[in-house]
Design an enzyme around this catalytic site. Structure first.
Site, PDB file in Angstrom:
ATOM      1  N   CYS A 208      68.565  54.000  46.195  1.00 18.01           N
ATOM      2  CA  CYS A 208      68.551  54.214  44.526  1.00 18.01           C
ATOM      3  C   CYS A 208      67.746  53.191  43.885  1.00 18.01           C
ATOM      4  O   CYS A 208      67.170  53.338  42.769  1.00 18.01           O
ATOM      5  CB  CYS A 208      70.107  53.964  44.177  1.00 18.01           C
ATOM      6  SG  CYS A 208      70.674  52.566  44.712  1.00 18.01           S
TER       7      CYS A 208
ATOM      8  N   GLU B 243      77.329  52.815  39.777  1.00 14.96           N
ATOM      9  CA  GLU B 243      76.002  52.182  40.105  1.00 14.96           C
ATOM     10  C   GLU B 243      75.378  53.656  40.801  1.00 14.96           C
ATOM     11  O   GLU B 243      75.577  54.165  41.677  1.00 14.96           O
ATOM     12  CB  GLU B 243      76.054  51.479  41.510  1.00 14.96           C
ATOM     13  CG  GLU B 243      74.826  50.798  42.009  1.00 14.96           C
ATOM     14  CD  GLU B 243      74.113  51.348  42.995  1.00 14.96           C
ATOM     15  OE1 GLU B 243      72.929  52.073  42.446  1.00 14.96           O
ATOM     16  OE2 GLU B 243      74.358  51.426  44.088  1.00 14.96           O
TER      17      GLU B 243
END
Length: 478
Positions: free
Chosen positions: A284, A250
């Site tokens: 993010c 990720e």
């Protein structure tokens, strides 16, 4: 509250590193040292690896029904201790206390959901071609895993790895974030007190490259998970691939937000202001490139600028604070460099644009308009409290800009026109797209990216796939 001296958790015991090395922890709100944490040596890591192999056998031997109960108990303990753990997050990471509470309680929800999913890792019976042959496929845990987690969500990002791992029946070593070590340690105490066997979950800190290069090649480790930057993710994925180990990655993003002429601007602005400046933009999936159709561009920029300028910036422990500090001086300097580069190339500074003149790592909520693709900030993830505005005419232009970069994590859009919704759904290249609301990162929904933003999921039933492999059994009955 008193900040604890953070130790390593190896084979069920909290201990110092064998070489006595410790690292310092600093409060980003004022730059002051608040504590220290233990560093793991190679000998410590070898003990953690051996313990993880034993912990895997112990956890796998527990029925899925009992595993689920233990996980739910850990979630309950996490909720009971939420205020203390949230305060630790704010002390070492800087986010407002209200956001830290949401992280802890949301993490407990994640753990609860996977506790239920643990009881549903079904196999299947496959009809055979002969009457005396049976065929079935079962899902079995891959084995001991290792996870590398970031500082920006020191509790929830660990739980996105531990929860599906435990649900699948795996043990796991977590290389926790050195910037924010105390909150993860408090989380692991919840698992200990809930009855997770010694060695099943372990927590280490130290030199990240040393830990990854020592542990990933080790034959005990059968699965790797990482959350962090694209360059580091690619390195770890290559290292895992060299040893034929599955990896969930990720990685970073540069999330586009597409605002069409028919959008509900008030709803969009209210939602996106909170989401953009959450954790000072150090997220993010933070919305960053605001692509706004020309008919509403100027009005939306004005709304967004006014809302951003009104945000209260300060110490996350103060109740009035809406935006806390950046994690360290290095991050602050990186954001300043990107903003200055954009302005020097013609971007218009609508508000903010510089650090605040006070102790700590504070950067004013910033809005830039008139961005062009030759500006560094349009190509590098700013990972800070900066929103970038670009005008577009046709929806195809916005989709093209959304897809221009090699990232593909989160994306956002506001429109009520069905043709545009269809075009966005089919055209935007990202692992996640949410339209007309903020619908990402729920426990039951997939969470992950494509392209340089990684692969695999850390949410939804898909998250279990990374910790299970399919075992096919065919039997001829005499």
């Amino acid at each position: 509250m008193n900040y604890p001296e953070v130790k390593l958790l190896i084979d069920g015991q909290w201990r110092e590193g064998s070489e006595g090395v410790r690292g310092d922890v600093f409060n980003p709100a004022n730059g002051e040292r608040i504590g220290a944490f233990a560093h793991a040596s190679s000998a410590d890591l070898d003990q953690a690896l051996a313990a993880s192999a034993r912990g895997f056998k112990a956890w796998q031997a527990i029925s899925v029904f009992e595993r689920s109960k233990i996980m739910r108990k850990a979630a309950g303990l996490l909720r009971e201790r939420a205020e203390a753990i949230a305060t630790l997050i704010t002390l070492e990471e800087g986010k407002p206390l209200a956001e830290a509470r949401m992280e802890v309680n949301g993490g407990a929800d994640l753990l609860d959901w996977f506790a239920e999913e643990a009881r549903r890792t079904y196999g299947r019976i496959i009809p055979s071609r002969a009457s005396n042959v049976t065929q079935h496929a079962v899902r079995v845990p891959v084995g001991p895993a290792i996870g590398f987690t970031p500082w920006n969500f020191p509790v929830s990002q660990i739980l996105r790895k531990i929860s599906p791992a435990l649900a699948a029946g795996c043990s796991m070593i977590i290389k926790g974030p050195e910037e924010t070590p105390a909150a993860p340690a408090a989380l692991f105490e919840c698992f200990q007190d809930a009855g997770v066997p010694a060695g099943t979950l372990q927590l280490v800190y130290g030199v990240p490259a040393h830990i990854s290069e020592h542990c990933i090649p080790n034959p005990i480790i059968r699965k790797v998970s990482f959350t962090g930057s694209v360059p580091v993710g690619k390195h770890l994925a290559a290292l895992a691939g060299k040893h034929m180990k599955p990896a969930t990655m990720e990685l970073g993003g540069h999330a586009p937000v597409i605002i069409c002429n028919d959008a509900n601007l008030e709803n969009a602005c209210a939602a996106l202001i909170a989401f953009k400046f959450r954790n000072a933009g150090q997220v993010c999936i933070s919305p960053t490139r605001f692509l706004v159709q020309e008919g509403v561009h100027d009005r939306f920029v004005e709304m967004f600028k006014d809302a951003a300028a009104a945000l209260s910036v300060g110490d996350g422990l103060q109740s009035a604070t809406q935006v806390g500090p950046l994690i360290n001086e290095r991050r602050l300097e990186a954001v300043q460099r990107l903003v200055e580069d954009a302005v020097s190339k013609g971007a218009r500074l609508e508000c903010g644009g510089s650090r605040l003149k006070q102790p700590g790592h504070y950067f004013a909520p910033t809005v830039l308009s008139g961005l062009t693709t030759d500006m560094d900030i349009m190509n590098e993830e700013p990972f800070g409290p900066v929103a970038l505005f670009v005008k577009f005419t046709h929806i195809d232009e916005a989709i093209a800009e959304a897809n221009r970069l090699p990232f593909g994590l989160a994306s956002y859009a506001w429109t009520r026109r069905q043709a545009d919704i269809h075009a966005l759904s089919q055209g935007v290249q990202a692992g996640m797209l949410t339209i007309n609301h903020l619908g990402l990162a729920l426990p039951e929904t997939p969470y992950g990216g494509i392209k340089d933003s990684g692969h695999g999921s850390e949410g939804g039933s898909e998250a279990l796939d990374g910790y299970l492999h399919t075992h096919f059994i065919s039997c001829l009955h005499a």
